[in-house]
Write a protein that holds these residues in place. Structure first.
Motif, PDB file in Angstrom:
ATOM      1  N   MET A 226       0.826  -1.202   0.000  1.00 45.75           N
ATOM      2  CA  MET A 226       0.000   0.000   0.000  1.00 45.75           C
ATOM      3  C   MET A 226       0.866   1.261   0.000  1.00 45.75           C
ATOM      4  SD  MET A 226      -2.961  -1.023  -0.330  1.00 45.75           S
ATOM      5  CE  MET A 226      -3.785  -2.604  -0.297  1.00 45.75           C
ATOM      6  N   ALA A 227       1.956   1.226   0.753  1.00 47.26           N
ATOM      7  CA  ALA A 227       2.862   2.381   0.770  1.00 47.26           C
ATOM      8  C   ALA A 227       3.505   2.581  -0.597  1.00 47.26           C
ATOM      9  CB  ALA A 227       3.930   2.174   1.845  1.00 47.26           C
ATOM     10  N   ALA A 228       3.855   1.481  -1.243  1.00 49.72           N
ATOM     11  CA  ALA A 228       4.460   1.586  -2.572  1.00 49.72           C
ATOM     12  C   ALA A 228       3.464   2.135  -3.583  1.00 49.72           C
ATOM     13  CB  ALA A 228       4.965   0.208  -3.014  1.00 49.72           C
ATOM     14  N   ILE A 229       2.194   1.724  -3.480  1.00 50.22           N
ATOM     15  CA  ILE A 229       1.165   2.251  -4.387  1.00 50.22           C
ATOM     16  C   ILE A 229       0.978   3.747  -4.173  1.00 50.22           C
ATOM     17  CG2 ILE A 229      -1.306   2.185  -4.917  1.00 50.22           C
ATOM     18  CD1 ILE A 229      -1.230  -0.813  -4.310  1.00 50.22           C
ATOM     19  N   ASP A 230       0.904   4.161  -2.911  1.00 53.45           N
ATOM     20  CA  ASP A 230       0.738   5.590  -2.607  1.00 53.45           C
ATOM     21  C   ASP A 230       1.922   6.393  -3.120  1.00 53.45           C
ATOM     22  OD1 ASP A 230      -0.847   7.660  -1.057  1.00 53.45           O
ATOM     23  OD2 ASP A 230       1.136   7.842  -0.115  1.00 53.45           O
ATOM     24  N   ASP A 231       3.123   5.855  -2.948  1.00 51.86           N
ATOM     25  CA  ASP A 231       4.319   6.552  -3.423  1.00 51.86           C
ATOM     26  C   ASP A 231       4.334   6.636  -4.942  1.00 51.86           C
ATOM     27  OD1 ASP A 231       7.104   7.614  -2.843  1.00 51.86           O
ATOM     28  OD2 ASP A 231       7.576   5.905  -4.162  1.00 51.86           O
ATOM     29  N   LEU A 232       3.900   5.561  -5.609  1.00 48.82           N
ATOM     30  CA  LEU A 232       3.871   5.557  -7.068  1.00 48.82           C
ATOM     31  C   LEU A 232       2.876   6.581  -7.604  1.00 48.82           C
ATOM     32  CD1 LEU A 232       4.688   4.273  -9.779  1.00 48.82           C
ATOM     33  CD2 LEU A 232       2.873   2.579  -9.425  1.00 48.82           C
ATOM     34  N   VAL A 233       1.687   6.635  -6.995  1.00 52.55           N
ATOM     35  CA  VAL A 233       0.680   7.610  -7.437  1.00 52.55           C
ATOM     36  C   VAL A 233       1.176   9.030  -7.197  1.00 52.55           C
ATOM     37  CG1 VAL A 233      -1.652   8.482  -7.009  1.00 52.55           C
ATOM     38  CG2 VAL A 233      -1.238   6.017  -7.133  1.00 52.55           C
ATOM     39  N   SER A 234       1.780   9.258  -6.037  1.00 48.25           N
ATOM     40  CA  SER A 234       2.278  10.600  -5.710  1.00 48.25           C
ATOM     41  C   SER A 234       3.371  11.025  -6.678  1.00 48.25           C
ATOM     42  CB  SER A 234       2.809  10.601  -4.273  1.00 48.25           C
ATOM     43  OG  SER A 234       3.390  11.851  -3.961  1.00 48.25           O
ATOM     44  N   ARG A 235       4.301  10.131  -6.974  1.00 47.94           N
ATOM     45  CA  ARG A 235       5.400  10.470  -7.878  1.00 47.94           C
ATOM     46  C   ARG A 235       4.887  10.697  -9.297  1.00 47.94           C
ATOM     47  NH1 ARG A 235       8.119   6.474  -6.831  1.00 47.94           N
ATOM     48  NH2 ARG A 235       7.805   5.174  -8.694  1.00 47.94           N
ATOM     49  N   THR A 236       3.916   9.901  -9.709  1.00 45.31           N
ATOM     50  CA  THR A 236       3.361  10.055 -11.060  1.00 45.31           C
ATOM     51  C   THR A 236       2.653  11.395 -11.218  1.00 45.31           C
ATOM     52  OG1 THR A 236       3.073   7.661 -11.218  1.00 45.31           O
ATOM     53  CG2 THR A 236       1.828   9.017 -12.766  1.00 45.31           C
ATOM     54  N   LEU A 237       1.890  11.772 -10.191  1.00 41.51           N
ATOM     55  CA  LEU A 237       1.187  13.053 -10.263  1.00 41.51           C
ATOM     56  C   LEU A 237       2.156  14.228 -10.238  1.00 41.51           C
ATOM     57  CD1 LEU A 237      -1.890  12.382  -7.943  1.00 41.51           C
ATOM     58  CD2 LEU A 237      -1.843  12.480 -10.441  1.00 41.51           C
ATOM     59  N   LYS A 238       3.194  14.137  -9.449  1.00 43.67           N
ATOM     60  CA  LYS A 238       4.160  15.236  -9.381  1.00 43.67           C
ATOM     61  C   LYS A 238       4.897  15.423 -10.699  1.00 43.67           C
ATOM     62  CE  LYS A 238       5.022  15.016  -4.404  1.00 43.67           C
ATOM     63  NZ  LYS A 238       6.026  14.712  -3.352  1.00 43.67           N
ATOM     64  N   GLU A 239       5.110  14.327 -11.419  1.00 40.52           N
ATOM     65  CA  GLU A 239       5.841  14.419 -12.682  1.00 40.52           C
ATOM     66  C   GLU A 239       4.925  14.749 -13.854  1.00 40.52           C
ATOM     67  OE1 GLU A 239       7.759  10.679 -13.009  1.00 40.52           O
ATOM     68  OE2 GLU A 239       9.231  11.078 -11.419  1.00 40.52           O
ATOM     69  N   SER A 240       3.624  14.780 -13.616  1.00 40.26           N
ATOM     70  CA  SER A 240       2.683  15.057 -14.704  1.00 40.26           C
ATOM     71  C   SER A 240       2.647  16.559 -15.013  1.00 40.26           C
ATOM     72  CB  SER A 240       1.284  14.576 -14.307  1.00 40.26           C
ATOM     73  OG  SER A 240       0.336  14.980 -15.273  1.00 40.26           O
ATOM     74  N   PRO A 241       2.826  16.979 -16.269  1.00 39.74           N
ATOM     75  CA  PRO A 241       2.763  18.416 -16.624  1.00 39.74           C
ATOM     76  C   PRO A 241       1.397  19.018 -16.317  1.00 39.74           C
ATOM     77  CG  PRO A 241       3.780  17.138 -18.384  1.00 39.74           C
ATOM     78  CD  PRO A 241       3.202  16.163 -17.417  1.00 39.74           C
ATOM     79  N   SER A 262      -7.414  10.387  -3.735  1.00 39.97           N
ATOM     80  CA  SER A 262      -8.473   9.605  -4.373  1.00 39.97           C
ATOM     81  C   SER A 262      -7.896   8.504  -5.251  1.00 39.97           C
ATOM     82  CB  SER A 262      -9.361  10.534  -5.199  1.00 39.97           C
ATOM     83  OG  SER A 262     -10.354   9.777  -5.873  1.00 39.97           O
ATOM     84  N   LEU A 263      -6.891   8.859  -6.057  1.00 43.85           N
ATOM     85  CA  LEU A 263      -6.283   7.857  -6.936  1.00 43.85           C
ATOM     86  C   LEU A 263      -5.568   6.763  -6.136  1.00 43.85           C
ATOM     87  CD1 LEU A 263      -4.852  10.136  -9.786  1.00 43.85           C
ATOM     88  CD2 LEU A 263      -6.828   8.604  -9.885  1.00 43.85           C
ATOM     89  N   SER A 264      -4.892   7.157  -5.055  1.00 44.85           N
ATOM     90  CA  SER A 264      -4.222   6.162  -4.209  1.00 44.85           C
ATOM     91  C   SER A 264      -5.234   5.210  -3.592  1.00 44.85           C
ATOM     92  CB  SER A 264      -3.410   6.850  -3.112  1.00 44.85           C
ATOM     93  OG  SER A 264      -2.357   7.606  -3.662  1.00 44.85           O
ATOM     94  N   GLY A 265      -6.345   5.779  -3.126  1.00 43.32           N
ATOM     95  CA  GLY A 265      -7.378   4.929  -2.535  1.00 43.32           C
ATOM     96  C   GLY A 265      -7.958   3.962  -3.543  1.00 43.32           C
ATOM     97  N   VAL A 266      -8.204   4.469  -4.766  1.00 47.79           N
ATOM     98  CA  VAL A 266      -8.750   3.592  -5.809  1.00 47.79           C
ATOM     99  C   VAL A 266      -7.766   2.471  -6.141  1.00 47.79           C
ATOM    100  CG1 VAL A 266      -9.426   3.490  -8.231  1.00 47.79           C
ATOM    101  CG2 VAL A 266     -10.249   5.360  -6.792  1.00 47.79           C
ATOM    102  N   ALA A 267      -6.488   2.843  -6.290  1.00 42.39           N
ATOM    103  CA  ALA A 267      -5.481   1.842  -6.633  1.00 42.39           C
ATOM    104  C   ALA A 267      -5.332   0.802  -5.517  1.00 42.39           C
ATOM    105  CB  ALA A 267      -4.139   2.521  -6.905  1.00 42.39           C
ATOM    106  N   GLN A 268      -5.358   1.275  -4.272  1.00 40.54           N
ATOM    107  CA  GLN A 268      -5.222   0.340  -3.152  1.00 40.54           C
ATOM    108  C   GLN A 268      -6.423  -0.594  -3.057  1.00 40.54           C
ATOM    109  OE1 GLN A 268      -4.568   2.953   0.160  1.00 40.54           O
ATOM    110  NE2 GLN A 268      -2.385   3.265  -0.306  1.00 40.54           N
ATOM    111  N   ARG A 269      -7.623  -0.036  -3.267  1.00 42.08           N
ATOM    112  CA  ARG A 269      -8.812  -0.892  -3.239  1.00 42.08           C
ATOM    113  C   ARG A 269      -8.793  -1.887  -4.393  1.00 42.08           C
ATOM    114  NH1 ARG A 269     -11.303   3.957  -1.674  1.00 42.08           N
ATOM    115  NH2 ARG A 269     -11.988   4.379  -3.816  1.00 42.08           N
ATOM    116  N   LEU A 270      -8.269  -1.442  -5.542  1.00 45.49           N
ATOM    117  CA  LEU A 270      -8.176  -2.348  -6.687  1.00 45.49           C
ATOM    118  C   LEU A 270      -7.245  -3.526  -6.377  1.00 45.49           C
ATOM    119  CD1 LEU A 270      -8.780  -3.020  -9.647  1.00 45.49           C
ATOM    120  CD2 LEU A 270      -6.866  -1.538 -10.295  1.00 45.49           C
ATOM    121  N   VAL A 271      -6.104  -3.214  -5.768  1.00 51.07           N
ATOM    122  CA  VAL A 271      -5.166  -4.284  -5.405  1.00 51.07           C
ATOM    123  C   VAL A 271      -5.786  -5.199  -4.356  1.00 51.07           C
ATOM    124  CG1 VAL A 271      -2.931  -4.779  -4.341  1.00 51.07           C
ATOM    125  CG2 VAL A 271      -3.135  -2.943  -6.026  1.00 51.07           C
ATOM    126  N   ASP A 272      -6.499  -4.603  -3.388  1.00 56.01           N
ATOM    127  CA  ASP A 272      -7.175  -5.420  -2.372  1.00 56.01           C
ATOM    128  C   ASP A 272      -8.198  -6.357  -3.006  1.00 56.01           C
ATOM    129  OD1 ASP A 272      -6.164  -5.202   0.166  1.00 56.01           O
ATOM    130  OD2 ASP A 272      -7.182  -3.309   0.585  1.00 56.01           O
TER     131      ASP A 272
END
Length: 334
Positions: A226-241, A262-272
């Motif tokens: 879950m921490a890795a998913i949150d970090d991935l979403v955060s890094r992706t959003l920060k790098e998005s123009p 919201s995106l982190s929650g969706v991704a985490q629920r999807l993995v769950d």
């Protein structure tokens, strides 16, 4: 049908009757062998004359009463021994001592051969002592395991059996290794005769193990995932123009953070949901279909795979030979 006991539980009186009869037969054997020995010596002329000169009365009495009727006397003992075999056989049948009624003469072969009126065969009846000692041991009247002579023979008997069995096992394993090396179609036969008949069971086992492994791994590492998913979403959003442009707008940072959560929650629920779906019937069927479709290709045989299979089998047999070569009796008796 219940299995018959090798030594059925008998009343103590019956056991003691057996012991008494064994002692009687042993006494008859000793007397018979003594008579055979003495009569054989009596036939030797120097010994005969020596007995006549030392005890003429005994010599005349023995010659008249026993020696002249020795065949009749010997046949009397033979009759006792034959009666012993027949009576003991009948008793063994009545006691249901053996699995089949005709086993007795094979088990007590020494008693049967001891009925033959020859001195060498008569000596076999001395083996009746072994049967008597065994009965006394079972009744706990004696304990042969505490005898030094028993421990001595038991030790070397155990060593002998282990060494013989090890040599036989090594010879058999060596022959199997030669067959493995000499065979040109061993891998194909292993696949056709061992693996393919168990294809369904193997596929089912693979799917179960995969399901258990993935589910257990997810439960043990869920927080890190879950921490890795949150970090991935955060890094992706920060790098998005587009998100960077959004930050320049009023309340853009707040909207960006809300979007990230919201995106982190969706991704985490999807993995769950995916992890929970591992235990579903649909996922298990998917795994089984995937394993079945790839099963035949996994078992495709070429020269390399055949050589690897033969080498694995050869090394397994060599490992077994090393295990057999270990003299375990040294650890027990040293």
């Amino acid at each position: 049908m219940p299995a018959r006991e090798r030594y059925p539980h008998l009343p103590k009186s019956v056991e003691y009757a057996h012991i008494g009869w064994d002692f009687f037969i042993l006494a008859a054997v000793v007397i018979n062998l003594s008579l055979l020995l003495f009569d054989s010596l009596f036939l030797i002329e120097p010994i005969n004359q020596a007995i006549a000169s030392i005890t003429p009365g005994f010599h005349d009495a023995y010659d008249t009463v026993i020696h002249s009727r020795f065949i009749t006397i010997d046949l009397f003992f033979v009759g006792i021994f034959i009666a012993d075999v027949l009576l003991s056989w009948a008793v063994a049948i009545a006691e249901r001592r053996y699995h089949r009624w005709f086993f007795y003469p094979f088990v007590h072969w020494y008693d049967v051969l001891g009925c033959i009126p020859l001195g060498g065969f008569r000596l076999l009846r001395v083996l009746r002592v072994v049967s008597l000692l065994n009965r006394l041991h079972r009744l706990r009247l004696i304990d042969v395991t505490k005898w030094s002579s028993y421990r001595f023979f038991a030790k070397y008997y155990d060593i002998l059996l282990e060494e013989l069995s090890d040599r036989i096992a090594l010879r058999l394993l060596g022959n199997v290794q030669q067959q493995v090396v000499a065979s040109d179609s061993l891998t194909e036969r292993v696949i056709d005769r061992v693996l393919m008949p168990r294809k369904a069971q193997l596929i089912h086992e693979i799917s179960q193990r995969l399901e258990a492994t993935v589910g257990q791994a997810y439960q043990q590492n869920r927080i890190a995932i879950m921490a890795a998913i949150d970090d991935l979403v955060s890094r992706t959003l920060k790098e998005s123009p587009e998100i960077q442009k959004l930050h320049r707008l009023p309340m853009g940072q707040t909207a960006s953070n809300a979007m990230q959560a919201s995106l982190s929650g969706v991704a985490q629920r999807l993995v769950d949901e995916l992890a929970q779906g591992i235990h579903s019937t649909e996922f298990r069927q998917l795994i089984e279909r995937t394993a079945e479709s790839g099963f035949d290709s996994w078992l495709a045989v070429d020269e390399t795979s055949a050589h690897v299979t033969e080498q694995v089998l050869y090394d397994i047999l060599e490992m077994l030979k090393d295990q057999v070569r270990q003299q375990r009796w040294k650890g027990r008796y040293e």
